[in-house]
Motif scaffolding. Structure first.
Motif, PDB file in Angstrom:
ATOM      1  N   ALA A 153       0.839  -1.204   0.000  1.00  0.00           N
ATOM      2  CA  ALA A 153       0.000   0.000   0.000  1.00  0.00           C
ATOM      3  C   ALA A 153       0.876   1.257   0.000  1.00  0.00           C
ATOM      4  CB  ALA A 153      -0.948  -0.004   1.192  1.00  0.00           C
ATOM      5  N   HIS A 154       1.889   1.286   0.864  1.00  0.00           N
ATOM      6  CA  HIS A 154       2.795   2.429   0.922  1.00  0.00           C
ATOM      7  C   HIS A 154       3.567   2.567  -0.393  1.00  0.00           C
ATOM      8  CE1 HIS A 154       5.861   4.847   3.519  1.00  0.00           C
ATOM      9  NE2 HIS A 154       5.750   5.342   2.331  1.00  0.00           N
ATOM     10  N   TYR A 155       4.061   1.451  -0.896  1.00  0.00           N
ATOM     11  CA  TYR A 155       4.803   1.457  -2.160  1.00  0.00           C
ATOM     12  C   TYR A 155       3.947   2.027  -3.288  1.00  0.00           C
ATOM     13  CZ  TYR A 155       6.573  -0.222  -6.597  1.00  0.00           C
ATOM     14  OH  TYR A 155       6.983  -0.288  -7.903  1.00  0.00           O
ATOM     15  N   ASN A 156       2.727   1.534  -3.430  1.00  0.00           N
ATOM     16  CA  ASN A 156       1.860   1.994  -4.515  1.00  0.00           C
ATOM     17  C   ASN A 156       1.522   3.472  -4.374  1.00  0.00           C
ATOM     18  OD1 ASN A 156       1.727  -0.406  -6.005  1.00  0.00           O
ATOM     19  ND2 ASN A 156       0.161  -1.228  -4.654  1.00  0.00           N
ATOM     20  N   ALA A 157       1.217   3.905  -3.157  1.00  0.00           N
ATOM     21  CA  ALA A 157       0.903   5.322  -2.925  1.00  0.00           C
ATOM     22  C   ALA A 157       2.123   6.193  -3.237  1.00  0.00           C
ATOM     23  CB  ALA A 157       0.444   5.541  -1.489  1.00  0.00           C
ATOM     24  N   TYR A 158       3.301   5.740  -2.838  1.00  0.00           N
ATOM     25  CA  TYR A 158       4.524   6.515  -3.067  1.00  0.00           C
ATOM     26  C   TYR A 158       4.863   6.579  -4.553  1.00  0.00           C
ATOM     27  CZ  TYR A 158       9.241   8.160  -3.086  1.00  0.00           C
ATOM     28  OH  TYR A 158      10.358   8.891  -3.371  1.00  0.00           O
ATOM     29  N   SER A 159       4.830   5.441  -5.234  1.00  0.00           N
ATOM     30  CA  SER A 159       5.228   5.440  -6.641  1.00  0.00           C
ATOM     31  C   SER A 159       4.252   6.250  -7.494  1.00  0.00           C
ATOM     32  CB  SER A 159       5.415   4.023  -7.176  1.00  0.00           C
ATOM     33  OG  SER A 159       4.234   3.286  -7.061  1.00  0.00           O
ATOM     34  N   GLU A 160       2.998   6.309  -7.099  1.00  0.00           N
ATOM     35  CA  GLU A 160       2.025   7.151  -7.798  1.00  0.00           C
ATOM     36  C   GLU A 160       2.184   8.612  -7.364  1.00  0.00           C
ATOM     37  OE1 GLU A 160      -0.242   7.771 -10.709  1.00  0.00           O
ATOM     38  OE2 GLU A 160      -0.399   5.659 -10.156  1.00  0.00           O
ATOM     39  N   GLY A 161       2.235   8.849  -6.057  1.00  0.00           N
ATOM     40  CA  GLY A 161       2.305  10.209  -5.526  1.00  0.00           C
ATOM     41  C   GLY A 161       3.585  10.946  -5.873  1.00  0.00           C
ATOM     42  N   SER A 162       4.664  10.209  -6.087  1.00  0.00           N
ATOM     43  CA  SER A 162       5.941  10.842  -6.434  1.00  0.00           C
ATOM     44  C   SER A 162       5.963  11.345  -7.867  1.00  0.00           C
ATOM     45  CB  SER A 162       7.089   9.841  -6.246  1.00  0.00           C
ATOM     46  OG  SER A 162       7.012   8.809  -7.230  1.00  0.00           O
ATOM     47  N   GLY A 163       5.035  10.878  -8.660  1.00  0.00           N
ATOM     48  CA  GLY A 163       4.999  11.240 -10.070  1.00  0.00           C
ATOM     49  C   GLY A 163       5.647  10.217 -10.981  1.00  0.00           C
ATOM     50  N   ARG A 164       6.303   9.201 -10.405  1.00  0.00           N
ATOM     51  CA  ARG A 164       7.006   8.199 -11.215  1.00  0.00           C
ATOM     52  C   ARG A 164       6.039   7.421 -12.115  1.00  0.00           C
ATOM     53  NH1 ARG A 164      12.085   5.463 -10.765  1.00  0.00           N
ATOM     54  NH2 ARG A 164      12.432   6.529  -8.796  1.00  0.00           N
ATOM     55  N   LYS A 165       4.985   6.874 -11.538  1.00  0.00           N
ATOM     56  CA  LYS A 165       4.069   6.052 -12.344  1.00  0.00           C
ATOM     57  C   LYS A 165       3.435   6.863 -13.470  1.00  0.00           C
ATOM     58  CE  LYS A 165       2.776   2.155  -9.466  1.00  0.00           C
ATOM     59  NZ  LYS A 165       1.687   1.432  -8.810  1.00  0.00           N
ATOM     60  N   GLY A 166       3.045   8.097 -13.177  1.00  0.00           N
ATOM     61  CA  GLY A 166       2.461   8.942 -14.208  1.00  0.00           C
ATOM     62  C   GLY A 166       3.447   9.237 -15.326  1.00  0.00           C
ATOM     63  N   PHE A 167       4.693   9.505 -14.956  1.00  0.00           N
ATOM     64  CA  PHE A 167       5.737   9.767 -15.952  1.00  0.00           C
ATOM     65  C   PHE A 167       5.938   8.545 -16.838  1.00  0.00           C
ATOM     66  CE2 PHE A 167      10.035   9.780 -17.565  1.00  0.00           C
ATOM     67  CZ  PHE A 167      10.206  11.080 -18.010  1.00  0.00           C
ATOM     68  N   ILE A 168       6.008   7.374 -16.227  1.00  0.00           N
ATOM     69  CA  ILE A 168       6.203   6.133 -16.994  1.00  0.00           C
ATOM     70  C   ILE A 168       5.028   5.919 -17.946  1.00  0.00           C
ATOM     71  CG2 ILE A 168       6.311   3.604 -16.817  1.00  0.00           C
ATOM     72  CD1 ILE A 168       7.964   4.094 -14.183  1.00  0.00           C
ATOM     73  N   ARG A 169       3.808   6.116 -17.439  1.00  0.00           N
ATOM     74  CA  ARG A 169       2.640   5.963 -18.318  1.00  0.00           C
ATOM     75  C   ARG A 169       2.723   6.940 -19.501  1.00  0.00           C
ATOM     76  NH1 ARG A 169      -0.175   5.286 -13.379  1.00  0.00           N
ATOM     77  NH2 ARG A 169      -0.693   7.507 -13.325  1.00  0.00           N
ATOM     78  N   GLN A 170       3.066   8.183 -19.210  1.00  0.00           N
ATOM     79  CA  GLN A 170       3.098   9.211 -20.251  1.00  0.00           C
ATOM     80  C   GLN A 170       4.203   8.976 -21.282  1.00  0.00           C
ATOM     81  OE1 GLN A 170       3.706  13.173 -18.768  1.00  0.00           O
ATOM     82  NE2 GLN A 170       3.613  14.092 -20.792  1.00  0.00           N
ATOM     83  N   HIS A 171       5.390   8.578 -20.805  1.00  0.00           N
ATOM     84  CA  HIS A 171       6.542   8.511 -21.707  1.00  0.00           C
ATOM     85  C   HIS A 171       6.891   7.123 -22.228  1.00  0.00           C
ATOM     86  CE1 HIS A 171       7.678  12.711 -21.341  1.00  0.00           C
ATOM     87  NE2 HIS A 171       7.281  12.620 -20.089  1.00  0.00           N
ATOM     88  N   TRP A 172       6.483   6.082 -21.525  1.00  0.00           N
ATOM     89  CA  TRP A 172       6.906   4.754 -21.922  1.00  0.00           C
ATOM     90  C   TRP A 172       5.758   3.822 -22.287  1.00  0.00           C
ATOM     91  CZ3 TRP A 172      11.678   4.645 -23.314  1.00  0.00           C
ATOM     92  CH2 TRP A 172      12.618   5.453 -22.700  1.00  0.00           C
TER      93      TRP A 172
END
Length: 174
Positions: A153-172
């Motif tokens: 839960a913490h991992y998923n919230a962090y990876s989304e909240g940090s902007g990493r997951k969104g960046f990966i979705r957008q660019h990769w």
């Protein structure tokens, strides 16, 4: 079975484990610290910025199953290679993106891959990820290891909240 090691820094090491950990040919992924001048640093010391270390992952892999080139390609897709001053919400030298090479072959693969990524036009800004010789790698504290499994839960919230997951979705993932 052969074994080789690869070391990649791409911001918070919590987010760098899962993409490699779930790939065939990967034997082990360890979160830790490298590139600095303080032996056996703690998380708090690294976060202070006084050790020179960068959060990184050390990957033990079977080169007969997955090549170093393939690992580098996975690495690019976990990072923002245009940001030399950290990754996403994590700022500073301890979060800078670096490919740490263990041999002249790894160095050549990393440099060629970086040149190809720059030439691809995938990013408008320059690719600034550093490519540096490997230095001693110090495993992080146990609570940091396999964090995505221990605290999903913490991992998923962090990876989304940090902007990493969104960046990966957008660019990769597009």
């Amino acid at each position: 079975m052969k074994e080789e090691k690869a070391i990649f820094a791409g911001g918070c090491f919590w987010c760098m484990v899962k993409p490699f950990d779930q790939t065939p040919g990967i034997k082990k992924v360890v979160s830790g610290y490298t590139g600095g001048h303080v032996p056996n640093p703690t998380y708090e010391e690294v976060c202070s910025g006084a050790t020179g270390h960068t959060e990184a992952v050390e990957i033990t892999f079977d080169p007969e199953v997955i090549s170093y080139q393939q690992l580098v390609e996975i690495y690019w897709q976990q990072t923002d290679p245009t940001d030399a001053f950290g990754q996403f919400t994590d700022r500073g030298d301890s979060y800078r993106p670096v490919i740490f090479y263990a041999s002249s072959e790894q160095k050549a693969v990393a440099e060629q891959s970086k040149e190809q990524l720059q030439a691809s036009g995938h990013f408008k800004a320059p690719i600034v990820t550093a490519i540096e010789p490997a230095q001693p790698f110090y495993p992080a504290e146990e609570y940091h290891q396999a964090f995505y499994q221990k605290n999903p839960a913490h991992y998923n919230a962090y990876s989304e909240g940090s902007g990493r997951k969104g960046f990966i979705r957008q660019h990769w993932d597009a």
